[in-house]
Design a protein around this motif. Structure first.
Motif, short mmCIF file in Angstrom:
data_model
loop_
_atom_site.label_atom_id
_atom_site.label_comp_id
_atom_site.label_asym_id
_atom_site.label_seq_id
_atom_site.Cartn_x
_atom_site.Cartn_y
_atom_site.Cartn_z
N ARG A 150 61.07 -23.51 38.79
CA ARG A 150 60.56 -23.13 37.48
C ARG A 150 61.68 -22.58 36.60
N SER A 151 61.64 -22.91 35.31
CA SER A 151 62.62 -22.41 34.35
C SER A 151 61.90 -21.56 33.31
N SER A 168 66.73 -15.64 42.96
CA SER A 168 65.46 -16.28 43.27
C SER A 168 65.68 -17.76 43.53
N SER A 169 64.98 -18.26 44.52
CA SER A 169 65.01 -19.70 44.80
C SER A 169 63.87 -20.42 44.11
N GLU A 170 63.03 -19.65 43.39
CA GLU A 170 61.84 -20.23 42.78
C GLU A 170 61.90 -20.32 41.26
N VAL A 171 62.79 -19.54 40.62
CA VAL A 171 62.80 -19.50 39.16
C VAL A 171 64.23 -19.29 38.66
N LEU A 179 59.02 -10.20 31.94
CA LEU A 179 58.85 -10.93 33.19
C LEU A 179 57.39 -10.88 33.66
N LYS A 180 56.77 -9.72 33.51
CA LYS A 180 55.36 -9.59 33.88
C LYS A 180 54.49 -10.55 33.08
N LEU A 181 54.75 -10.66 31.78
CA LEU A 181 53.92 -11.51 30.93
C LEU A 181 54.00 -12.98 31.32
N VAL A 182 55.12 -13.41 31.86
CA VAL A 182 55.26 -14.82 32.24
C VAL A 182 55.05 -15.03 33.73
N GLY A 183 54.57 -13.99 34.42
CA GLY A 183 54.20 -14.14 35.82
C GLY A 183 55.35 -14.23 36.79
N VAL A 184 56.48 -13.60 36.45
CA VAL A 184 57.63 -13.57 37.35
C VAL A 184 57.67 -12.23 38.06
#
Length: 248
Positions: free
Chosen positions: A2-3, A30-33, A228-233
């Motif tokens: 995810r970007s 992070s390996s996810e974002v 970051l919280k608002l975009v679910g990270v």
């Protein structure tokens, strides 16, 4: 992978928050974002309680700057500023609503994010370190009292600076002394409350130096946390910037 693109609104004379924000984002593991940060400015040069100074925070120039971030298709817009501290928290709530209506992009601010952190941790009192005039600190204290959060008068420190360029020149040694003074007077939580203070890089040092029971919430960092919280990270992807980024 995810970007995510973070958009950050900057007072025009602020020279601290951009390098600090970039450094915080660069610490992400992070390996996810993957996360990038993008900035837009509007004019702010003086920080005091005059009508001219408060007029710098009228919505129109901020919305123009927000539109420019929207051109970059950012995922969230964060106002990295503390003006709601003295203008009132409703100012930031209305600003975020206006940004979202104008751009269709979620928005938050340093102060609203700080308040969310205080609520989530059940914190009802904290210390205040600012470069501002005492009258501004008094207004900040009154606004927090209105939501049931106490800033003990023995836990506030200020420098009386109104020129935003001079705020960026406040030394780490000066901030070290102010933080130590507030902690020694009994504060277990404190905020370095101004996004032109070069303070975020000292948070981990202060928390370590003054024991694990001390939490420092810097306002450059809080808007990143809120964004970051608002975009679910998961905010724990940020490494090395203190307790704020170590809890869920």
């Amino acid at each position: 992978m995810r970007s995510v693109r973070l958009g950050i609104l900057v007072p025009s004379s602020n020279t601290s928050l951009e390098p600090l924000t970039s450094a915080i984002i660069s610490s992400i593991r992070s390996s996810e974002v993957t996360i990038s940060v993008h900035f837009s400015r509007f004019r702010v040069t003086t920080i005091d309680l005059s009508s001219d100074a408060n007029a710098q925070f009228e919505f129109l120039p901020i919305l123009i700057a927000s539109r420019l971030l929207a051109d970059a298709e950012v995922d969230v817009i964060g106002w990295s500023g503390t003006s709601a501290g003295w203008l009132g928290f409703e100012y930031d709530r209305k600003l975020c609503a206006a940004i979202e209506a104008e751009t269709g992009i979620k928005a938050t601010t340093s102060v609203l994010s700080l308040n969310e952190i205080l609520r989530s941790l059940g914190i009802i009192s904290f210390g205040l370190v600012t470069p501002y005039q005492k009258q501004m600190n008094d207004l900040i204290r009154a606004n927090y009292a209105s939501i049931g959060v106490d800033i003990n008068e023995n836990w506030e420190r200020h420098l009386g600076i109104t020129d935003n360029n001079q705020i960026a020149e406040v030394s780490e040694a000066t901030l070290d002394g102010m933080v130590t003074d507030v902690v020694n007077n009994g504060a277990h939580v404190l905020s370095t409350f101004c996004t032109n203070l070069r303070a975020a890089q000292r948070v981990e040092h202060w928390e370590r130096e003054h024991s694990a029971s001390v939490i420092v919430l810097d306002t450059v960092a809080t808007v990143i946390w809120g964004s970051l919280k608002l975009v679910g990270v998961d905010t724990r992807v940020v490494k090395g910037w203190g307790f704020l980024f170590e809890v869920e």
